[in-house]
Design an enzyme around this catalytic site. Structure first.
Site, PDB file in Angstrom:
ATOM      1  N   ARG A  15      21.150  10.118 -39.540  1.00  0.00           N
ATOM      2  CA  ARG A  15      20.161  10.530 -40.927  1.00  0.00           C
ATOM      3  C   ARG A  15      18.670  10.719 -39.771  1.00  0.00           C
ATOM      4  O   ARG A  15      18.181  11.165 -40.760  1.00  0.00           O
ATOM      5  CB  ARG A  15      20.393   9.366 -41.853  1.00  0.00           C
ATOM      6  CG  ARG A  15      21.609   9.771 -42.519  1.00  0.00           C
ATOM      7  CD  ARG A  15      21.432   8.900 -43.423  1.00  0.00           C
ATOM      8  NE  ARG A  15      22.131   7.626 -43.186  1.00  0.00           N
ATOM      9  CZ  ARG A  15      22.311   6.103 -43.775  1.00  0.00           C
ATOM     10  NH1 ARG A  15      22.006   5.950 -45.354  1.00  0.00           N
ATOM     11  NH2 ARG A  15      22.599   5.437 -43.393  1.00  0.00           N
ATOM     12  N   TYR A 103      17.344  -6.450 -36.728  1.00  0.00           N
ATOM     13  CA  TYR A 103      17.894  -5.209 -36.962  1.00  0.00           C
ATOM     14  C   TYR A 103      17.148  -4.685 -36.168  1.00  0.00           C
ATOM     15  O   TYR A 103      15.812  -5.224 -36.369  1.00  0.00           O
ATOM     16  CB  TYR A 103      18.880  -5.433 -37.773  1.00  0.00           C
ATOM     17  CG  TYR A 103      19.315  -4.914 -38.606  1.00  0.00           C
ATOM     18  CD1 TYR A 103      20.707  -6.001 -38.064  1.00  0.00           C
ATOM     19  CD2 TYR A 103      20.740  -4.670 -39.979  1.00  0.00           C
ATOM     20  CE1 TYR A 103      22.319  -6.568 -38.335  1.00  0.00           C
ATOM     21  CE2 TYR A 103      21.256  -4.847 -40.350  1.00  0.00           C
ATOM     22  CZ  TYR A 103      22.204  -6.081 -39.616  1.00  0.00           C
ATOM     23  OH  TYR A 103      23.303  -6.184 -40.474  1.00  0.00           O
ATOM     24  N   ARG A 316     -10.396   8.036 -25.071  1.00  0.00           N
ATOM     25  CA  ARG A 316      -9.372   8.223 -24.234  1.00  0.00           C
ATOM     26  C   ARG A 316      -9.223   6.718 -23.477  1.00  0.00           C
ATOM     27  O   ARG A 316     -10.040   5.919 -23.438  1.00  0.00           O
ATOM     28  CB  ARG A 316      -9.542   9.124 -23.605  1.00  0.00           C
ATOM     29  CG  ARG A 316      -9.739  10.876 -24.341  1.00  0.00           C
ATOM     30  CD  ARG A 316      -9.413  11.667 -24.041  1.00  0.00           C
ATOM     31  NE  ARG A 316      -8.507  12.017 -22.703  1.00  0.00           N
ATOM     32  CZ  ARG A 316      -7.916  12.742 -22.136  1.00  0.00           C
ATOM     33  NH1 ARG A 316      -9.545  13.360 -21.779  1.00  0.00           N
ATOM     34  NH2 ARG A 316      -7.235  12.756 -20.806  1.00  0.00           N
ATOM     35  N   TYR A 349     -18.408  14.734 -22.549  1.00  0.00           N
ATOM     36  CA  TYR A 349     -17.503  14.742 -21.572  1.00  0.00           C
ATOM     37  C   TYR A 349     -17.578  13.992 -20.213  1.00  0.00           C
ATOM     38  O   TYR A 349     -18.457  14.226 -19.699  1.00  0.00           O
ATOM     39  CB  TYR A 349     -16.596  15.913 -21.111  1.00  0.00           C
ATOM     40  CG  TYR A 349     -15.489  15.421 -20.646  1.00  0.00           C
ATOM     41  CD1 TYR A 349     -14.038  14.853 -20.704  1.00  0.00           C
ATOM     42  CD2 TYR A 349     -15.158  15.291 -18.744  1.00  0.00           C
ATOM     43  CE1 TYR A 349     -13.322  14.688 -20.656  1.00  0.00           C
ATOM     44  CE2 TYR A 349     -14.217  15.709 -18.889  1.00  0.00           C
ATOM     45  CZ  TYR A 349     -13.351  14.545 -19.258  1.00  0.00           C
ATOM     46  OH  TYR A 349     -12.359  14.013 -18.408  1.00  0.00           O
ATOM     47  N   TYR A 370     -12.420  17.227 -12.138  1.00  0.00           N
ATOM     48  CA  TYR A 370     -11.701  17.335 -11.348  1.00  0.00           C
ATOM     49  C   TYR A 370     -11.572  18.971 -11.026  1.00  0.00           C
ATOM     50  O   TYR A 370     -12.347  19.756 -11.157  1.00  0.00           O
ATOM     51  CB  TYR A 370     -10.562  17.607 -12.615  1.00  0.00           C
ATOM     52  CG  TYR A 370      -9.630  18.466 -12.515  1.00  0.00           C
ATOM     53  CD1 TYR A 370      -8.455  17.752 -11.745  1.00  0.00           C
ATOM     54  CD2 TYR A 370      -8.425  19.675 -14.014  1.00  0.00           C
ATOM     55  CE1 TYR A 370      -6.974  18.154 -11.480  1.00  0.00           C
ATOM     56  CE2 TYR A 370      -6.975  19.738 -12.771  1.00  0.00           C
ATOM     57  CZ  TYR A 370      -6.412  19.028 -12.381  1.00  0.00           C
ATOM     58  OH  TYR A 370      -5.410  19.550 -12.450  1.00  0.00           O
TER      59      TYR A 370
HETATM   60  C1  UD1 Z   1      23.083  -3.064 -43.143  1.00  0.00           C
HETATM   61  C2  UD1 Z   1      23.999  -4.232 -43.775  1.00  0.00           C
HETATM   62  C3  UD1 Z   1      24.210  -3.924 -44.608  1.00  0.00           C
HETATM   63  C4  UD1 Z   1      22.288  -4.504 -45.448  1.00  0.00           C
HETATM   64  C5  UD1 Z   1      21.484  -3.084 -43.859  1.00  0.00           C
HETATM   65  C6  UD1 Z   1      19.929  -3.595 -44.437  1.00  0.00           C
HETATM   66  C7  UD1 Z   1      26.329  -4.664 -42.618  1.00  0.00           C
HETATM   67  C8  UD1 Z   1      27.612  -3.613 -42.534  1.00  0.00           C
HETATM   68  N1  UD1 Z   1      25.955  -3.650 -43.262  1.00  0.00           N
HETATM   69  O1  UD1 Z   1      23.881  -1.480 -42.982  1.00  0.00           O
HETATM   70  O2  UD1 Z   1      24.091  -4.647 -46.115  1.00  0.00           O
HETATM   71  O3  UD1 Z   1      21.711  -4.360 -46.253  1.00  0.00           O
HETATM   72  O4  UD1 Z   1      21.511  -3.092 -43.443  1.00  0.00           O
HETATM   73  O5  UD1 Z   1      19.538  -2.289 -43.717  1.00  0.00           O
HETATM   74  O6  UD1 Z   1      25.765  -4.882 -41.951  1.00  0.00           O
HETATM   75  N2  UD1 Z   1      23.671  -1.354 -35.488  1.00  0.00           N
HETATM   76  C9  UD1 Z   1      25.342  -1.496 -33.915  1.00  0.00           C
HETATM   77  N3  UD1 Z   1      26.022  -1.420 -33.970  1.00  0.00           N
HETATM   78  C10 UD1 Z   1      26.981  -0.512 -34.968  1.00  0.00           C
HETATM   79  C11 UD1 Z   1      26.107  -0.445 -35.882  1.00  0.00           C
HETATM   80  C12 UD1 Z   1      25.000  -0.474 -36.007  1.00  0.00           C
HETATM   81  O7  UD1 Z   1      23.921  -2.383 -32.976  1.00  0.00           O
HETATM   82  O8  UD1 Z   1      28.055  -0.726 -34.432  1.00  0.00           O
HETATM   83  C13 UD1 Z   1      22.214  -1.243 -35.679  1.00  0.00           C
HETATM   84  C14 UD1 Z   1      21.882  -0.957 -36.123  1.00  0.00           C
HETATM   85  O9  UD1 Z   1      21.592   0.136 -34.041  1.00  0.00           O
HETATM   86  C15 UD1 Z   1      21.018  -0.638 -36.838  1.00  0.00           C
HETATM   87  C16 UD1 Z   1      21.862  -2.379 -37.316  1.00  0.00           C
HETATM   88  O10 UD1 Z   1      22.651  -2.194 -36.878  1.00  0.00           O
HETATM   89  O11 UD1 Z   1      20.236  -1.314 -36.011  1.00  0.00           O
HETATM   90  C17 UD1 Z   1      22.014  -1.287 -38.506  1.00  0.00           C
HETATM   91  O12 UD1 Z   1      23.162  -0.556 -38.722  1.00  0.00           O
HETATM   92  P1  UD1 Z   1      23.624   0.178 -39.613  1.00  0.00           P
HETATM   93  O13 UD1 Z   1      24.583   1.743 -39.572  1.00  0.00           O
HETATM   94  O14 UD1 Z   1      22.088   0.732 -40.075  1.00  0.00           O
HETATM   95  O15 UD1 Z   1      23.399  -0.448 -41.214  1.00  0.00           O
HETATM   96  P2  UD1 Z   1      23.203  -0.091 -42.534  1.00  0.00           P
HETATM   97  O16 UD1 Z   1      24.633   0.872 -43.340  1.00  0.00           O
HETATM   98  O17 UD1 Z   1      21.922   0.012 -43.310  1.00  0.00           O
END
Ligand code: UD1
Ligand code: CA
Length: 450
Positions: A15, A103, A316, A349, A370
């Site tokens: 998304r 996460y 910078r 500059y 430069y």
């Molecule tokens: C998940 C939770 C949900 C929570 C939400 C909070 C689960 C099933 N659901 O949903 O309850 O409210 O996060 O933000 O856990 N990722 C992996 N490998 C995978 C899938 C995901 O590394 O196979 C990582 C993603 O990169 C991301 C995180 O896990 O950093 C969350 O994954 P995402 O698919 O966004 O979970 P949600 O559907 O948001």
């Protein structure tokens, strides 16, 4: 209790509509992953494993760029958050402490929230989940018993209307003993709706084993996860609000804090004044008592105590502004040391240079650093005076106390105490100005042109 962290960062983030892996999108000019890794460091985690998959090469490089000691676990197919944690467990074989799952797309969790989770573990909970209050939407719901103990986590898409209406939500952050975490994720069954292994299902699994589970609630501003660009913009706003509040609490004056933008690593000292509409890009530190005036843009630079920068200045990377130095309007400084008390006040500059203490650079001075292929340096001593509208063609050295006449193009070194002038000599023709003007006026009256 010793702590290891697992950071989930394998998801694609469809998304986001992006070629960049989701966790590398930036908040406060640092990737979301960098924010989460910083949280892990602040918690003094002994071990940290990042689970990579989508865009593994880029994500791994970003991780090791920040911290080469962080371990990487590969999740080739993104079969869900539970599957992701399972991929990290072998890296932690033999680790006997608690494991915290974070996460990569939830960058604003504070160490304080995790400390509360650790307290809940100490009071006997086997699995602790970080929750927050949110109006019904996409997050997983935390189902609790009448006493508030956690019973299960139900994903929004699997929730019946009663569960869907719950407002206590799952941030994704979980804490449990490492061996229990390994056992529970190994026993996960695929979701009936998506076929993925949900980490969230370990709560119900722990309850079947009669293990107590708990929720620690924190502020919703901390737990916001990023799934889309709109979420990213919201999280950026939350980050900025927090950074402004921290700066104010630390003794920074801001007349319009809502117009000042911070980076994750912005460091401002006590009694710094930041006027409206200032942008701190990555890598800026400003010391006590300095004033950053309106509409200035700073990046990768250091401003020492009591210096004044702006309005409308651009610092910078590599700009080093000394104590009490002054950088005025429409001045750009790059890779240059402006020593204590030196002044570059207007329309200049300055690139690849050292300007000695108390030197004064006149309006419109340009450092020509430069040649089209190479960059060259200019070195100016102390108490140097450069007249307005001069060009200093690098490499060039100007000694202590030397002067340059305005409008000069300086191509050779100037020794200490010397005066250098390089421009056409002025010639005055008596009366010629008035005569010439009279002739032009006469032409105009006669309807002619020169
Ligand atoms: C998940 C939770 C949900 C929570 C939400 C909070 C689960 C099933 N659901 O949903 O309850 O409210 O996060 O933000 O856990 N990722 C992996 N490998 C995978 C899938 C995901 O590394 O196979 C990582 C993603 O990169 C991301 C995180 O896990 O950093 C969350 O994954 P995402 O698919 O966004 O979970 P949600 O559907 O948001
Ligand atoms: Ca998410």
């Amino acid at each position: 209790m010793s702590l290891a962290t697992i950071i989930l960062a394998a998801g694609q983030g469809k998304r986001m509509q992006s070629d960049l892996p989701k966790v590398l999108h930036e908040v406060g000019n640092a990737s979301m992953l960098a924010h989460v890794m910083a949280t892990s460091r602040q918690l003094d985690a002994e071990r940290c494993v990042v689970v990579v998959g989508h865009g593994a090469e880029a994500v791994t490089a970003a991780v090791h760029d920040i911290d080469p000691d962080v371990e990487i676990a590969m999740q080739t197919n993104q079969n869900g958050t539970g599957h992701a944690v399972a991929q990290a467990m072998p890296a932690l074989a033999g680790f006997s402490g608690d494991v915290l799952v974070l996460y990569g797309d939830t960058p604003l969790i504070t160490p304080e929230a995790i400390t509360q989770m650790q307290a809940a573990r100490e009071s006997g909970a086997a699995v602790v989940v970080l929750g927050f209050q949110n109006p019904p939407g996409g997050y997983g719901r935390l189902v609790c018993d009448v006493l508030g103990a956690l019973e299960a986590i139900v994903e929004a898409k699997d929730a019946d209307p009663g569960t869907y209406a719950l407002t206590l939500c799952n941030s994704g952050v979980m804490l449990a003993a490492g061996d229990l975490m390994a056992e529970l994720v190994a026993g996960l069954a695929p979701s009936a709706t998506t076929d993925e292994l949900y980490l969230t299902d370990i709560v119900a699994a722990a309850r079947t084993l009669n293990l107590p589970c708990a929720v620690v609630e924190c502020d919703a501003a901390e737990t916001e996860g990023v799934n889309s660009r709109a979420d990213l913009a919201r999280v950026e706003a939350a980050f900025q609000a927090r950074a402004r509040a921290r700066a104010l609490a630390d003794g920074v004056t801001m007349q319009a804090p809502e117009t000042v933008l911070f980076s994750q690593d912005t460091a401002l000292g006590r009694d710094v004044v930041v006027e409206p509409n200032v942008i701190f890009a990555a890598g800026v530190s400003v010391e006590s008592g300095a004033r950053i005036r309106a509409f200035s843009h700073l990046e990768g630079c250091h401003v020492a105590a009591d210096a004044i920068v702006g309005p409308f200045a651009r610092l910078r990377p590599g700009a080093e502004i000394g104590v009490g130095a002054k950088i005025g309007n429409f001045v750009e400084i790059k890779e240059a040391i402006i020593e204590d008390g030196a002044k570059v006040n207007h329309l200049s500059y300055v690139g690849d240079a050292i300007i000695g203490a108390r030197s004064n650079i006149g309006a419109g001075t340009i450092f020509c650093n430069y040649d089209g292929v190479f960059k060259h340096q200019a070195v100016l001593g102390e108490d140097v005076f450069i007249g307005s509208n001069s060009s200093l063609v690098s490499p060039v050295t100007i000694g202590n106390g030397a002067m340059v006449g305005s409008g000069s193009v300086i191509t050779s070194n100037v020794a200490a105490g010397d005066l250098a002038i390089s421009r056409g000599r002025q010639v005055n023709k008596p009366g010629l100005g008035a005569k010439f003007m009279a002739r032009l006026r006469a032409m105009k009256t006669a309807g002619k042109r020169p």
